[in-house]
Design a protein around this motif. Sequence first.
Motif, PDB file in Angstrom:
ATOM      1  N   ARG A 145       3.693 -46.898 -35.371  1.00  0.00           N
ATOM      2  CA  ARG A 145       5.151 -46.740 -35.320  1.00  0.00           C
ATOM      3  C   ARG A 145       5.786 -48.105 -35.130  1.00  0.00           C
ATOM      4  N   THR A 164      11.886 -42.494 -39.849  1.00  0.00           N
ATOM      5  CA  THR A 164      12.119 -41.366 -38.939  1.00  0.00           C
ATOM      6  C   THR A 164      13.367 -40.561 -39.311  1.00  0.00           C
ATOM      7  N   GLU A 194      11.255 -46.654 -37.435  1.00  0.00           N
ATOM      8  CA  GLU A 194      12.432 -46.072 -36.794  1.00  0.00           C
ATOM      9  C   GLU A 194      13.659 -46.321 -37.670  1.00  0.00           C
TER      10      GLU A 194
END
Length: 294
Positions: A19, A225, A253
């Motif tokens: 991530r 995301t 993100e």
Amino acid sequence: MKTCAWIFLALPLLAEKERLPGGKVLPHESYVHAVSLADSPVEQVYIKSKDGLYVAAALRKPKGPGPFPVLVHFHGAPGGRGMEKLVTWVRGDTGGPVWERFLQEGYVVVVADYRHPTPMMASVAEAKSPTYVDDGLAVVEWLRKQPYVDPARISAYGVSLGGNLVAHPAGRTKLHAAVLGAPAVIEFLGVQGWTRDAKTVPVNEAIARKNLAALQCPVLLLVGTKDNLIAVDEPFHDLAVALGKPVRMLIYENGYHDFVMGPQGHAGRDEPLLDATLDALERTVAFIKKPQPQ
């Protein structure tokens, strides 16, 4: 047919995913029109597919005779964008930096079209006539025969529906590497009855395992995301890893659906160039340039 709903809160394979932060908007002007058209003009070609349909493709080559590695790109839905749109992409006119970045790295860069799938997510395996996947395979095989191409170093990059397209050739012909950007691998996984706000995905495990088991090259999976296709892409990754396939997933993100390409000139859509776009691009370059076992 056996189906399974994949739930993503407690998966044992999270170590295989990374991530990453992102979301800052950047000006795109300094990242495009970086290669002179005098040095690398756009070539327009039409490639014969399995049933005689001709598929449009726009390409640019580095200087010299080659043989060069190749990045062939398949855009998102719908198919049938036409030559004019392909040319604007490969020139960098819309602000997306990916195509010219690979050209600067010494790659032949190809932006290829394909027929519009009807219906959109009909099963490729059950089709009684050629499909958009056959168009993608025709482009790859045509490139393999060109004298300026290194046939062992052809990589494919598909976004959205183009990602579902690329997933199939990755199991049907020998690619150097495959990159799937926010891929709509709904048909590839045999998903039926999924809606964009669903928290679980009804994967047809038999279909998914058969398709994933065929993968012949390393795969890089990129998703943001803010893209609800993440709920489809995670089971693709997790089941592939469970089958021992070299699939790596990067999750950014605040990445919108096809942020990996940057601005593509879609009418009515906000497509900023993000810091995540550039990070994903550099990681993609490194991934594709990496030597692969023969």
